[in-house]
Write a protein that holds these residues in place. Structure first.
Motif, PDB file in Angstrom:
ATOM      1  N   VAL A  75      54.888  45.926  37.669  1.00 47.14           N
ATOM      2  CA  VAL A  75      53.653  45.186  37.399  1.00 47.14           C
ATOM      3  C   VAL A  75      53.213  45.520  35.978  1.00 47.14           C
ATOM      4  N   VAL A  76      53.079  44.478  35.153  1.00 44.31           N
ATOM      5  CA  VAL A  76      52.829  44.657  33.724  1.00 44.31           C
ATOM      6  C   VAL A  76      51.849  43.593  33.253  1.00 44.31           C
ATOM      7  N   GLY A  77      50.901  43.974  32.407  1.00 43.95           N
ATOM      8  CA  GLY A  77      49.972  43.010  31.829  1.00 43.95           C
ATOM      9  C   GLY A  77      50.668  42.123  30.811  1.00 43.95           C
ATOM     10  N   ASN A  78      50.202  40.874  30.668  1.00 42.25           N
ATOM     11  CA  ASN A  78      50.845  39.999  29.690  1.00 42.25           C
ATOM     12  C   ASN A  78      50.561  40.420  28.261  1.00 42.25           C
ATOM     13  N   ASP A  79      49.575  41.310  28.046  1.00 41.35           N
ATOM     14  CA  ASP A  79      49.383  41.899  26.723  1.00 41.35           C
ATOM     15  C   ASP A  79      50.578  42.779  26.352  1.00 41.35           C
ATOM     16  N   VAL A  80      51.049  43.561  27.317  1.00 43.04           N
ATOM     17  CA  VAL A  80      52.198  44.440  27.083  1.00 43.04           C
ATOM     18  C   VAL A  80      53.470  43.613  26.905  1.00 43.04           C
ATOM     19  N   LEU A  81      53.610  42.568  27.719  1.00 44.10           N
ATOM     20  CA  LEU A  81      54.778  41.698  27.589  1.00 44.10           C
ATOM     21  C   LEU A  81      54.848  41.091  26.192  1.00 44.10           C
ATOM     22  N   GLU A  83      53.310  42.226  23.421  1.00 42.68           N
ATOM     23  CA  GLU A  83      53.423  43.253  22.381  1.00 42.68           C
ATOM     24  C   GLU A  83      54.868  43.703  22.191  1.00 42.68           C
ATOM     25  N   PHE A  84      55.579  43.913  23.298  1.00 40.79           N
ATOM     26  CA  PHE A  84      56.946  44.428  23.204  1.00 40.79           C
ATOM     27  C   PHE A  84      57.996  43.328  23.173  1.00 40.79           C
ATOM     28  N   ASP A  85      57.696  42.194  23.815  1.00 45.03           N
ATOM     29  CA  ASP A  85      58.592  41.030  23.793  1.00 45.03           C
ATOM     30  C   ASP A  85      60.026  41.411  24.169  1.00 45.03           C
ATOM     31  N   TYR A  86      60.176  42.151  25.272  1.00 48.42           N
ATOM     32  CA  TYR A  86      61.490  42.560  25.741  1.00 48.42           C
ATOM     33  C   TYR A  86      62.266  41.352  26.266  1.00 48.42           C
ATOM     34  N   ASP A  87      63.498  41.178  25.792  1.00 42.54           N
ATOM     35  CA  ASP A  87      64.326  40.075  26.263  1.00 42.54           C
ATOM     36  C   ASP A  87      64.736  40.242  27.718  1.00 42.54           C
ATOM     37  N   ASP A  88      64.807  41.485  28.185  1.00 39.12           N
ATOM     38  CA  ASP A  88      65.330  41.762  29.524  1.00 39.12           C
ATOM     39  C   ASP A  88      64.262  41.712  30.617  1.00 39.12           C
ATOM     40  N   LEU A  89      63.068  41.228  30.293  1.00 40.47           N
ATOM     41  CA  LEU A  89      62.018  41.105  31.298  1.00 40.47           C
ATOM     42  C   LEU A  89      61.828  39.641  31.692  1.00 40.47           C
ATOM     43  N   TYR A  90      61.868  39.411  32.996  1.00 40.02           N
ATOM     44  CA  TYR A  90      61.604  38.091  33.569  1.00 40.02           C
ATOM     45  C   TYR A  90      60.296  38.200  34.341  1.00 40.02           C
ATOM     46  N   SER A  91      59.371  37.293  34.073  1.00 37.59           N
ATOM     47  CA  SER A  91      58.035  37.362  34.683  1.00 37.59           C
ATOM     48  C   SER A  91      57.810  36.147  35.582  1.00 37.59           C
ATOM     49  N   PRO A  92      58.171  36.244  36.870  1.00 38.32           N
ATOM     50  CA  PRO A  92      58.097  35.073  37.747  1.00 38.32           C
ATOM     51  C   PRO A  92      56.731  34.796  38.369  1.00 38.32           C
ATOM     52  N   LEU A  93      55.798  35.777  38.272  1.00 39.77           N
ATOM     53  CA  LEU A  93      54.566  35.613  39.050  1.00 39.77           C
ATOM     54  C   LEU A  93      53.368  36.255  38.364  1.00 39.77           C
ATOM     55  N   ILE A 194      44.037  38.211  29.489  1.00 42.37           N
ATOM     56  CA  ILE A 194      45.068  39.072  30.067  1.00 42.37           C
ATOM     57  C   ILE A 194      44.951  39.139  31.583  1.00 42.37           C
ATOM     58  N   THR A 195      46.076  39.023  32.256  1.00 46.55           N
ATOM     59  CA  THR A 195      46.217  39.338  33.676  1.00 46.55           C
ATOM     60  C   THR A 195      47.528  40.085  33.852  1.00 46.55           C
ATOM     61  N   SER A 196      47.703  40.688  35.021  1.00 50.43           N
ATOM     62  CA  SER A 196      48.931  41.432  35.299  1.00 50.43           C
ATOM     63  C   SER A 196      49.955  40.540  35.982  1.00 50.43           C
ATOM     64  N   ARG A 197      51.220  40.760  35.650  1.00 49.66           N
ATOM     65  CA  ARG A 197      52.317  39.946  36.156  1.00 49.66           C
ATOM     66  C   ARG A 197      53.327  40.816  36.907  1.00 49.66           C
ATOM     67  N   LEU A 198      54.007  40.194  37.861  1.00 49.26           N
ATOM     68  CA  LEU A 198      55.185  40.817  38.452  1.00 49.26           C
ATOM     69  C   LEU A 198      56.351  40.541  37.511  1.00 49.26           C
ATOM     70  N   VAL A 199      57.061  41.600  37.113  1.00 49.38           N
ATOM     71  CA  VAL A 199      58.202  41.438  36.218  1.00 49.38           C
ATOM     72  C   VAL A 199      59.462  41.983  36.877  1.00 49.38           C
ATOM     73  N   VAL A 200      60.593  41.411  36.494  1.00 50.70           N
ATOM     74  CA  VAL A 200      61.889  41.787  37.052  1.00 50.70           C
ATOM     75  C   VAL A 200      62.871  41.974  35.905  1.00 50.70           C
ATOM     76  N   ASN A 201      63.744  42.958  36.032  1.00 52.79           N
ATOM     77  CA  ASN A 201      64.807  43.145  35.054  1.00 52.79           C
ATOM     78  C   ASN A 201      65.829  42.010  35.183  1.00 52.79           C
ATOM     79  N   ARG A 202      66.086  41.303  34.083  1.00 52.66           N
ATOM     80  CA  ARG A 202      66.954  40.130  34.126  1.00 52.66           C
ATOM     81  C   ARG A 202      68.378  40.475  34.574  1.00 52.66           C
ATOM     82  N   SER A 203      68.912  41.564  34.074  1.00 54.30           N
ATOM     83  CA  SER A 203      70.274  41.939  34.447  1.00 54.30           C
ATOM     84  C   SER A 203      70.359  42.264  35.932  1.00 54.30           C
TER      85      SER A 203
END
Length: 231
Positions: A75-81, A83-93, A194-203
């Motif tokens: 669970v990660v806030g979209n501010d963090v997503l 800021e870091f812009d990680y390619d390996d994070l998928y945010s479905p919800l 900002i709200t919090s999202r469910l994130v998943v590792n893409r790999s």
């Protein structure tokens, strides 16, 4: 549900943890008793689901654990997503919790002058000095306005920066605005909601799509269930 290898769910400490736990439990996940023990120094916890554990980490670190595959979902806030812009994070919800905003704040006198003149903080400026723990978002925000931002990175006590003449302005999270008011500051601009999202590792999702889709669906159902009860 049988899992071939342990799954790890990364949850952020603090206020968001209190808001997300009803969703976690509604999704059928119950952590071991030590999770709710304020005296416990443990950071990793078993759950009632065989092969699924929870780690409790700082909000920024939850994104890093998932992005690098040490945790499979989190669970990660979209501010963090952003800021870091990680390619390996998928945010479905979007979980719709942890609402706040990322804002520019100035000392009261400066803020009132800007508002009275009907302008924004960046009008007529080519350079600003700002304290924040979001250097990438902050630089991008000002760059889009044609302003160069000199960022002083702080991880806390942001409101002290103007008072101690470190920087005249800050970019920080705002919920009620009470902390700003107590420190003689006012919001003058909003960078993002900002709200919090469910994130998943893409790999991990590519390798274990059924398991991670299962938990994504469980959280989606839990969110719908709690939303209907609160309606």
């Amino acid at each position: 549900m049988e899992l071939t290898a342990p799954l790890v769910l990364a949850l952020p400490k603090g206020r968001i943890l209190d808001e997300v736990m009803p969703l976690v439990r509604a999704a059928g996940i119950e952590p071991e008793a030590a999770f709710d023990d304020p005296k416990s120094r443990a950071l990793k916890f078993d759950t009632n689901i065989p092969g699924l554990s929870i780690i409790r980490v700082r909000a920024f670190d939850a994104a890093t654990f998932v992005a690098f595959g040490a945790a499979h979902l989190g669970v990660v806030g979209n501010d963090v997503l952003r800021e870091f812009d990680y390619d390996d994070l998928y945010s479905p919800l979007d979980l719709g919790i942890g609402y706040c905003r990322l804002s520019v704040a100035l000392p009261n006198e400066m803020a009132q002058e800007i508002k009275a003149a009907g302008r924004t903080d960046s009008d007529g400026l080519s350079h600003v000095r700002v304290a924040t723990k979001y250097p990438n978002i902050t630089r991008q925000f000002y760059a889009e306005k044609g302003v160069q931002a000199e960022v002083v990175k702080l991880n806390g006590a942001m409101e002290l920066a103007p008072a101690l003449q470190l920087t005249p302005r800050i970019v920080d999270l705002v919920s009620t605005g009470g902390t700003l008011k107590a420190n003689g500051l006012q919001e003058v601009d909003t960078l993002m909601e900002i709200t919090s999202r469910l994130v998943v590792n893409r790999s991990a999702f590519k390798i274990r799509p059924k398991e991670l889709s299962y938990w994504t669906d469980k959280f989606r159902d839990a969110l719908a269930s709690l939303s209907s009860k609160g309606a």
